[in-house]
Design a protein around this motif. Structure first.
Motif, PDB file in Angstrom:
ATOM      1  N   PHE A  52      -5.731  -4.572   1.192  1.00 52.57           N
ATOM      2  CA  PHE A  52      -6.945  -5.516   1.332  1.00 52.57           C
ATOM      3  C   PHE A  52      -8.805  -4.817   1.792  1.00 52.57           C
ATOM      4  N   VAL A  53      -9.557  -5.326   1.523  1.00 50.45           N
ATOM      5  CA  VAL A  53     -10.165  -4.960   1.804  1.00 50.45           C
ATOM      6  C   VAL A  53     -11.626  -5.584   2.343  1.00 50.45           C
ATOM      7  N   ILE A  54     -12.217  -5.961   3.499  1.00 54.44           N
ATOM      8  CA  ILE A  54     -13.223  -6.872   4.168  1.00 54.44           C
ATOM      9  C   ILE A  54     -14.307  -5.644   4.635  1.00 54.44           C
ATOM     10  N   GLY A  55     -15.471  -6.462   3.557  1.00 54.75           N
ATOM     11  CA  GLY A  55     -16.743  -5.519   4.325  1.00 54.75           C
ATOM     12  C   GLY A  55     -16.372  -3.950   3.149  1.00 54.75           C
ATOM     13  N   ASP A  56     -17.368  -3.478   4.392  1.00 48.95           N
ATOM     14  CA  ASP A  56     -16.738  -2.110   4.248  1.00 48.95           C
ATOM     15  C   ASP A  56     -15.603  -1.229   5.335  1.00 48.95           C
ATOM     16  N   VAL A  57     -14.331  -1.906   5.022  1.00 48.87           N
ATOM     17  CA  VAL A  57     -13.044  -1.512   6.005  1.00 48.87           C
ATOM     18  C   VAL A  57     -11.900  -1.866   4.711  1.00 48.87           C
ATOM     19  N   ALA A  58     -10.963  -1.172   5.099  1.00 48.49           N
ATOM     20  CA  ALA A  58     -10.032  -1.206   4.097  1.00 48.49           C
ATOM     21  C   ALA A  58      -8.542  -1.301   5.056  1.00 48.49           C
ATOM     22  N   TYR A  59      -7.477  -2.505   5.259  1.00 53.21           N
ATOM     23  CA  TYR A  59      -6.822  -2.426   5.590  1.00 53.21           C
ATOM     24  C   TYR A  59      -5.417  -2.116   5.598  1.00 53.21           C
ATOM     25  N   ILE A  60      -4.794  -1.033   5.715  1.00 53.53           N
ATOM     26  CA  ILE A  60      -3.065  -0.742   4.973  1.00 53.53           C
ATOM     27  C   ILE A  60      -2.061  -1.458   5.524  1.00 53.53           C
ATOM     28  N   GLY A  61      -1.228  -1.886   5.432  1.00 50.26           N
ATOM     29  CA  GLY A  61       0.382  -1.779   6.034  1.00 50.26           C
ATOM     30  C   GLY A  61       0.684  -2.215   5.419  1.00 50.26           C
ATOM     31  N   GLY A  62       2.803  -2.534   6.419  1.00 47.22           N
ATOM     32  CA  GLY A  62       3.959  -2.567   5.791  1.00 47.22           C
ATOM     33  C   GLY A  62       4.488  -1.140   4.540  1.00 47.22           C
ATOM     34  N   GLY A  63       5.301  -1.705   4.627  1.00 43.90           N
ATOM     35  CA  GLY A  63       5.607  -1.014   3.120  1.00 43.90           C
ATOM     36  C   GLY A  63       7.260  -0.057   3.529  1.00 43.90           C
ATOM     37  N   TYR A  64       7.349   0.757   3.207  1.00 46.73           N
ATOM     38  CA  TYR A  64       9.659   0.923   3.000  1.00 46.73           C
ATOM     39  C   TYR A  64       8.850   2.320   3.343  1.00 46.73           C
ATOM     40  N   ASP A  65       9.412   3.257   4.732  1.00 46.25           N
ATOM     41  CA  ASP A  65       9.471   4.691   4.555  1.00 46.25           C
ATOM     42  C   ASP A  65      10.432   5.655   4.867  1.00 46.25           C
ATOM     43  N   GLY A  66      11.338   4.912   3.728  1.00 47.67           N
ATOM     44  CA  GLY A  66      12.621   5.648   4.389  1.00 47.67           C
ATOM     45  C   GLY A  66      13.929   4.918   4.864  1.00 47.67           C
ATOM     46  N   THR A  67      14.109   4.303   5.514  1.00 44.57           N
ATOM     47  CA  THR A  67      14.569   3.892   6.452  1.00 44.57           C
ATOM     48  C   THR A  67      14.599   1.968   6.792  1.00 44.57           C
ATOM     49  N   ALA A  68      13.170   1.807   7.188  1.00 45.21           N
ATOM     50  CA  ALA A  68      13.423   0.617   7.298  1.00 45.21           C
ATOM     51  C   ALA A  68      12.013  -0.119   7.133  1.00 45.21           C
ATOM     52  N   ARG A  69      11.879  -1.409   7.014  1.00 41.94           N
ATOM     53  CA  ARG A  69      10.382  -2.112   6.230  1.00 41.94           C
ATOM     54  C   ARG A  69       9.650  -2.075   7.176  1.00 41.94           C
ATOM     55  N   LEU A  70       8.039  -1.874   6.790  1.00 42.53           N
ATOM     56  CA  LEU A  70       7.269  -1.350   8.514  1.00 42.53           C
ATOM     57  C   LEU A  70       6.377  -3.268   8.533  1.00 42.53           C
ATOM     58  N   ASN A  71       6.103  -3.324   9.174  1.00 38.42           N
ATOM     59  CA  ASN A  71       5.068  -4.450   9.502  1.00 38.42           C
ATOM     60  C   ASN A  71       3.941  -3.433  10.478  1.00 38.42           C
ATOM     61  N   ASP A  72       3.604  -2.476  10.991  1.00 40.67           N
ATOM     62  CA  ASP A  72       2.259  -2.203  11.379  1.00 40.67           C
ATOM     63  C   ASP A  72       1.360  -2.656  10.405  1.00 40.67           C
ATOM     64  N   PHE A  73      -0.019  -2.178  10.982  1.00 39.55           N
ATOM     65  CA  PHE A  73      -1.263  -2.377  10.753  1.00 39.55           C
ATOM     66  C   PHE A  73      -2.092  -1.688  11.064  1.00 39.55           C
ATOM     67  N   TRP A  74      -3.104  -0.814   9.984  1.00 43.53           N
ATOM     68  CA  TRP A  74      -4.538   0.216  10.723  1.00 43.53           C
ATOM     69  C   TRP A  74      -5.263  -0.116   9.547  1.00 43.53           C
ATOM     70  N   LYS A  75      -6.737   0.316  10.006  1.00 48.21           N
ATOM     71  CA  LYS A  75      -7.585   0.053   9.404  1.00 48.21           C
ATOM     72  C   LYS A  75      -8.470   1.013   9.192  1.00 48.21           C
ATOM     73  N   PHE A  76      -9.326   1.237   7.534  1.00 48.22           N
ATOM     74  CA  PHE A  76      -9.867   3.054   7.480  1.00 48.22           C
ATOM     75  C   PHE A  76     -11.238   2.228   7.456  1.00 48.22           C
ATOM     76  N   ASP A  77     -11.631   3.241   7.915  1.00 47.16           N
ATOM     77  CA  ASP A  77     -13.583   3.300   7.483  1.00 47.16           C
ATOM     78  C   ASP A  77     -13.537   4.137   6.815  1.00 47.16           C
ATOM     79  N   PRO A  78     -14.429   4.457   6.062  1.00 50.09           N
ATOM     80  CA  PRO A  78     -14.829   5.612   4.796  1.00 50.09           C
ATOM     81  C   PRO A  78     -15.998   6.476   5.289  1.00 50.09           C
ATOM     82  N   THR A  79     -16.565   6.407   5.823  1.00 48.67           N
ATOM     83  CA  THR A  79     -17.924   6.433   6.303  1.00 48.67           C
ATOM     84  C   THR A  79     -17.410   8.240   7.142  1.00 48.67           C
ATOM     85  N   GLY A  80     -18.619   9.527   6.663  1.00 50.14           N
ATOM     86  CA  GLY A  80     -17.634  10.956   6.732  1.00 50.14           C
ATOM     87  C   GLY A  80     -16.878  11.539   5.617  1.00 50.14           C
ATOM     88  N   ASN A  81     -15.603  11.599   6.348  1.00 46.56           N
ATOM     89  CA  ASN A  81     -14.849  11.510   6.114  1.00 46.56           C
ATOM     90  C   ASN A  81     -13.622  11.337   6.279  1.00 46.56           C
TER      91      ASN A  81
END
Length: 354
Positions: A52-81
Motif C-alpha cells: 500500500f502507499v501512504i503519502g510519498d512512501v510505499a510499504y511492502i510486506g508478507g508474501g512467500y519465500d519458497g519455504t514459509a509465509r512472511l510477516n516482515d514489512f518494509w517502506k520504500f522512499d523513491p527519492t533518488g535511486n
C-alpha cells in the motif's frame, strides 16, 4: 497439495495488446518507455507480497519465500535511486496472497492465505505510530488472490478465490466497502462480468478499473469500471481480439493473471504475470511474461510499451508513489524468487544500459 499452494507455483498477470482502429491505424512503439533498476528490496526474496502507499512512501510486506509465509514489512522512499527501511512486523498471521490498501495515514492488509486456510481478518498499520491494530474482520467470504483499492476515504475488496455459499470454494465477484471511521463493511453491487482470481485494478479519477485474471482455467477478457459514488459498473472494451463493424483491436497476448499494475498521469500500466488465453481463443500466448501495456483512460485503448527488463515473473507488486510507477519482488515457478525493483519512465525510450 492445497489449491493455494498450486497458485504459488503458477502465479501470473494480465497482458494487454495494442488497440487500433483499422481505418486509421495507430502506431505503438515497443521501445517507448524505459525501465530503470532501483535500490533492491532489503527484505528476503518473495512472491505474492502485499503493498500500500501512504503519502510519498510505499510499504511492502508478507508474501512467500519458497519455504514459509512472511510477516516482515518494509517502506520504500523513491527519492533518488530509492531507499528501504524496515518497519514494525505485521502482527497478524503470516500470509501471502493478501490485499493492501491505504486510507489517509493508515494502511490496511486483509484476507490472504497462511499455507493451510483462507483468511478474512483485517489489520491497520498506523504509519505515524509504526503499529498494527486488528480491525473488524472482512465481512465477505474468506479468500485469497483478491484485489483491493481505496477511493474517497473508503476501502474496497473484490474478486479472488474463497468460500462460497454452498460450503465449497470458488472464484468470486462480490465487492465490499470498508468504512474506517465506523470500522464496518458493507456489501455493494457485484462486478458485472465474470468471477475471477488474480485480477488487476487501476484507480483513476475516483473510478476503479477491474480487469483480467482467470476463471475456469481461462483468461478473463473483460474490464469493468466501478464508480463508488453511484455503486455502478460500466463495461469497457474487451481485452482479447474482438472484431465489430467499427473497431478491431488486434489483441493477441492480453489476458493474464497475477499482474503488476500502476498509474502514471492519465495512463495505466500493466506488466509481468502469467499469460492465459481467453476461452474464446483457439490459441494465444502462455507462460510467465515481461510484456508491458499502457491503458489510455480517455479513449479506452491499449498500446504496447517497452517490455519489463527484469526477469519474467508473477506475483510481483506494482504501485505508484510520488507520481512514479514501480514493480518489485515476485517469483517464477517453485524455486525462483526475486527482490529487485524497477521503475518505468514512460516518456523515454529503451536503454539497454540502465
Amino acid at each position: 497439495m492445497q489449491k493455494a499452494s498450486l497458485y504459488l507455483l503458477v502465479l501470473g498477470a494480465v497482458c494487454i495488446s495494442v488497440s487500433c482502429n483499422k481505418s486509421s491505424s495507430t502506431t505503438s512503439s515497443e521501445d517507448t518507455g524505459n525501465w530503470i533498476k532501483r535500490s533492491e528490496f532489503e527484505g528476503s526474496q518473495r512472491t505474492n507480497a502485499a503493498s500500500f502507499v501512504i503519502g510519498d512512501v510505499a510499504y511492502i510486506g508478507g508474501g512467500y519465500d519458497g519455504t514459509a509465509r512472511l510477516n516482515d514489512f518494509w517502506k520504500f522512499d523513491p527519492t533518488g535511486n530509492g531507499s528501504w527501511r524496515q518497519v514494525a512486523d505485521f502482527t497478524g498471521t503470516a500470509r501471502s496472497n493478501a490485499v493492501g490498501f491505504a486510507v489517509g495515514n493508515v494502511g490496511y492488509v486483509a484476507t490472504g492465505n497462511d499455507g493451510n486456510v483462507k483468511l478474512k481478518d483485517n489489520w491497520a498499520y498506523d504509519a505515524t505510530a509504526n503499529t498494527w491494530t486488528k480491525k473488524n474482520d472482512f465481512s465477505g467470504a474468506a479468500r485469497y488472490d483478491a484485489v483491493a483499492f481505496a477511493i474517497n476515504g473508503k476501502g474496497y475488496i473484490t474478486t479472488g478465490y474463497g468460500d462460497n455459499t454452498s460450503g465449497g470454494s470458488s472464484n468470486l465477484k462480490d465487492i465490499w466497502e470498508y468504512n474506517p471511521s465506523a470500522d464496518s463493511w458493507t456489501q455493494k453491487t457485484s462486478l458485472g462480468g465474470d468471477k475471477r482470481t488474480g485480477a488487476s485494478v487501476f484507480v483513476y479519477k475516483n473510478v476503479a478499473y477491474v480487469f483480467a485474471g482467470m476463471n475456469n482455467g481461462y483468461g478473463v477478457n473483460d474490464m469493468w469500471a466501478y464508480d463508488p459514488s453511484k455503486d455502478s459498473w460500466t463495461a469497457k472494451r474487451k481485452l482479447s481480439n474482438v472484431t465489430d463493424s467499427t473497431f478491431d483491436d488486434d489483441y493477441s497476448d492480453i489476458t493474464r493473471a497475477y499482474a503488476a499494475t500502476f498509474v502514471i498521469g492519465d495512463f495505466g500500466y500493466i506488466s509481468t504475470g502469467q499469460l492465459v488465453a481467453p476461452s474464446s481463443s483457439t490459441g494465444g500466448s502462455s507462460g510467465t511474461s515481461t510484456k508491458t501495456w499502457q491503458y489510455d483512460f480517455a479513449n479506452d485503448t491499449w498500446a504496447r510499451r517497452t517490455a519489463y527488463e527484469g526477469k519474467a515473473r508473477t506475483g510481483a507488486v506494482g504501485f505508484t508513489v510520488a507520481g512514479r510507477g514501480f514493480i518489485a519482488t515476485g517469483g517464477a515457478g517453485s524455486s525462483s524468487f526475486y527482490d529487485d525493483i524497477w521503475e518505468l519512465d514512460p516518456n523515454n525510450t529503451y536503454n539497454a544500459n540502465d
